[in-house]
Write an enzyme that holds these catalytic residues in place. Sequence first.
Site, PDB file in Angstrom:
ATOM      1  N   ALA A  13       5.361   9.484   3.085  1.00 45.38           N
ATOM      2  CA  ALA A  13       5.239   9.349   4.537  1.00 45.38           C
ATOM      3  C   ALA A  13       3.794   9.103   4.967  1.00 45.38           C
ATOM      4  O   ALA A  13       3.431   9.382   6.102  1.00 45.38           O
ATOM      5  CB  ALA A  13       5.778  10.605   5.228  1.00 45.38           C
ATOM      6  N   GLY A  14       2.993   8.578   4.051  1.00 46.57           N
ATOM      7  CA  GLY A  14       1.631   8.213   4.415  1.00 46.57           C
ATOM      8  C   GLY A  14       1.615   6.943   5.249  1.00 46.57           C
ATOM      9  O   GLY A  14       2.652   6.514   5.777  1.00 46.57           O
ATOM     10  N   PHE A  15       0.455   6.315   5.348  1.00 48.17           N
ATOM     11  CA  PHE A  15       0.358   5.102   6.167  1.00 48.17           C
ATOM     12  C   PHE A  15       1.293   4.000   5.672  1.00 48.17           C
ATOM     13  O   PHE A  15       1.983   3.359   6.459  1.00 48.17           O
ATOM     14  CB  PHE A  15      -1.086   4.587   6.191  1.00 48.17           C
ATOM     15  N   GLY A  17       4.020   4.284   3.707  1.00 44.14           N
ATOM     16  CA  GLY A  17       5.415   4.688   3.825  1.00 44.14           C
ATOM     17  C   GLY A  17       5.912   4.682   5.254  1.00 44.14           C
ATOM     18  O   GLY A  17       7.002   4.153   5.550  1.00 44.14           O
ATOM     19  N   ARG A  91      -9.779   4.074 -13.194  1.00 46.32           N
ATOM     20  CA  ARG A  91      -8.407   3.584 -13.057  1.00 46.32           C
ATOM     21  C   ARG A  91      -7.455   4.392 -13.945  1.00 46.32           C
ATOM     22  O   ARG A  91      -6.325   4.670 -13.578  1.00 46.32           O
ATOM     23  CB  ARG A  91      -8.348   2.094 -13.417  1.00 46.32           C
ATOM     24  N   ASN A  98      -1.045   9.435 -10.486  1.00 52.27           N
ATOM     25  CA  ASN A  98       0.119   8.842  -9.836  1.00 52.27           C
ATOM     26  C   ASN A  98       1.335   8.779 -10.745  1.00 52.27           C
ATOM     27  O   ASN A  98       2.471   8.748 -10.267  1.00 52.27           O
ATOM     28  CB  ASN A  98      -0.231   7.461  -9.278  1.00 52.27           C
ATOM     29  N   HIS A 178      -1.667  -7.678 -10.120  1.00 51.43           N
ATOM     30  CA  HIS A 178      -2.010  -7.279  -8.757  1.00 51.43           C
ATOM     31  C   HIS A 178      -3.367  -6.577  -8.815  1.00 51.43           C
ATOM     32  O   HIS A 178      -3.471  -5.352  -8.768  1.00 51.43           O
ATOM     33  CB  HIS A 178      -0.945  -6.342  -8.198  1.00 51.43           C
TER      34      HIS A 178
END
Length: 314
Positions: A13-15, A17, A91, A98, A178
């Site tokens: 629900a972050g930016f 999401g 990275r 994550n 990406h």
Amino acid sequence: MAFKRNKIAVIGAGFVGSTTAHWAAQKELGDVVVLDINEGAAIGKSLDLMQAAAVEQFDTNVKGTSNYADIADSDVVIITAGMPRKPGMSRDELVGVNAKIVKDVCDGIKKYAPNSYVIVVCNPMDVMAVYAKQLLGFPRERVLGMGGCLDSARFRANIAEALNVSVKDVTGIVIGNHGDAMMPLVRMASVSGVPLTDLLPADKIAAIVQRTKTGGAEIGGHLKTGSAYYAPSRGAVEMAEAILKDQKRVLPVAVELNGEFGVNDKLMVGVLARIGGKGMEGIIDLKMNADEKAEFDKSVEAVRVLVSALKNVN
């Protein structure tokens, strides 16, 4: 028999999401469930979006939750949950952080939405898409990475700005990694059918390519904290819409390659694919020239190096 609406689960629900939920709800693609470990954020943002429906006039139910049972029977699941890369963080470290989040998410998807189509947005996207595919065990048609849609949108926007034309008339696609090794296909870019190479000199095109490759960093530099969210979320919803409406869109998405373009080690790489009601319904066999194929191979190798960081994930 009762009518069944499409159901879209947005994990995070972050930016990214919350904006994904916004686009999906506004387009009335189906009912939306926003899930986050911060239940208050998920519920609050969903309630806010439901109240906006009264003004914007869209009929979509939006529910916030922290309970994976609420994503049961979702048709599409969009994974946005994850930590952004912090200053000084390698990275590989980001992969480790994550990957743990994605593992928990995939456990929930397997239990409650085992027939869903999964779109991976969280970073590093190439690695997280591969990891999600491994964890889920779904066929490659049902696990896709979003990066190419975002990178291609940036490419087209940069072309439109450089030429002072409507972005509606610009065609441009980006494949491969990406990240820094992404591959804007300059030879195939055009404006209303006119090749980009006929409209701009080589140095201006090179500048557009470079700006496309560093688009995320450019935005992050201005924001200081956080990263882009409007375009990434819209890219994910573009893919979800193609699936839910069986549109047969030809989109640049990350998909597991099983021999296509000489890639045989189950890497998920950005390519052009037909996206419809069965997910990834076919990969377009792009006829690259020698220079393009060499660049694509370098891009694939960049994905391979990133994915190697998964060996350190417990």
